[in-house]
Write a protein that holds these residues in place. Structure first.
Motif, PDB file in Angstrom:
ATOM      1  N   GLU A 111       0.828  -1.202   0.000  1.00  0.00           N
ATOM      2  CA  GLU A 111       0.000   0.000   0.000  1.00  0.00           C
ATOM      3  C   GLU A 111       0.865   1.255   0.000  1.00  0.00           C
ATOM      4  O   GLU A 111       2.024   1.242   0.412  1.00  0.00           O
ATOM      5  CB  GLU A 111      -0.941  -0.002   1.210  1.00  0.00           C
TER       6      GLU A 111
ATOM      7  N   ASN B  39      -0.463   4.357   1.274  1.00  0.00           N
ATOM      8  CA  ASN B  39      -0.849   5.219   2.386  1.00  0.00           C
ATOM      9  C   ASN B  39      -0.572   4.565   3.734  1.00  0.00           C
ATOM     10  O   ASN B  39      -0.818   3.372   3.923  1.00  0.00           O
ATOM     11  CB  ASN B  39      -2.344   5.552   2.301  1.00  0.00           C
TER      12      ASN B  39
ATOM     13  N   ASN C  54      -9.083   2.127   3.895  1.00  0.00           N
ATOM     14  CA  ASN C  54      -8.484   2.035   2.567  1.00  0.00           C
ATOM     15  C   ASN C  54      -7.830   0.683   2.318  1.00  0.00           C
ATOM     16  O   ASN C  54      -7.538   0.327   1.173  1.00  0.00           O
ATOM     17  CB  ASN C  54      -7.439   3.143   2.375  1.00  0.00           C
TER      18      ASN C  54
END
Length: 212
Positions: free
Chosen positions: A92, A94, A160
């Protein structure tokens, strides 16, 4: 550094039970002071576990001064006596930051760097359950305090990441203690940071964590 996060089999009924359930687990110290040794001694450690649906954190802090001004989520708790947990899951872009003062008030956001961040809503942060215990250690002598913070962090706050469970997940993370507005500011970390100025938003210096 590498940290294996155990999966709990025993149920936890709430944050008040975290310290007892994690009692036998070895504590991990925040041993690094990346930007100079503090003027006063801070003894800080944490314990962490999960049960797939929640991350359980327990911080123990001993210091000479406590500052606790903020009671509303997403206020600047890093200027109070504050402990923090930053994490990015493998693959990922973030990372998430969760920052708590000694009252359990939380500041949280996610994004790829310090500037590009989206704050968690107050409604989301209200799903985090905390319990705080504060005691004076040395009577009427020079102040010395211990405060403990237990945190029950639901995985739905990692929106997310679309996590269904934590078991088997690899990530990078760091754990911190700070107090920007204390009379003697300080910055402590689990994994060392090698930047000229204090900055916890440094994913390249996160350590490896594995959810068992």
């Amino acid at each position: 550094m590498k940290l294996e996060i155990p999966r709990l089999e025993a149920p936890i009924s709430g944050p008040e039970a975290i310290a007892q359930v994690l009692k036998e687990q070895a504590a991990t110290p925040l041993a690094f002071a990346p930007w100079g040794k503090p003027d006063t001694i801070h003894d800080v450690n944490f314990k962490i576990a999960h049960n797939d649906a929640y991350i359980f954190l327990h911080y123990t802090v001993r210091e000479d001064e406590i500052l606790a001004r903020y009671s509303r989520h997403n206020e600047p708790v890093y200027t109070d006596s504050c402990v923090e947990f930053f994490i990015i899951f493998d693959g990922e872009e973030n990372y998430y930051n969760f920052e708590f003062n000694s009252l359990g008030t939380c500041l949280s956001a996610n994004g790829p760097d310090r500037e590009k961040r989206a704050s968690q809503s107050v409604e989301q942060l209200s799903k985090i359950k905390t319990q705080t215990k504060i005691q004076r250690l040395n009577g009427q002598e020079s102040p010395r305090f211990e405060w403990q913070l237990s945190i029950q962090l639901p995985i739905e706050l990692f929106g997310n990441s679309q996590l269904s469970k934590l078991s088997g997940k690899n990530a990078r993370a760091n754990f911190y203690k700070c107090g920007d507005d204390l009379s003697k500011p300080h910055f402590l970390s689990w994994n060392n940071i090698e930047t000229p100025q204090p900055d916890f938003h440094q994913p390249p210096y996160f350590g490896e964590v594995v959810f068992l």
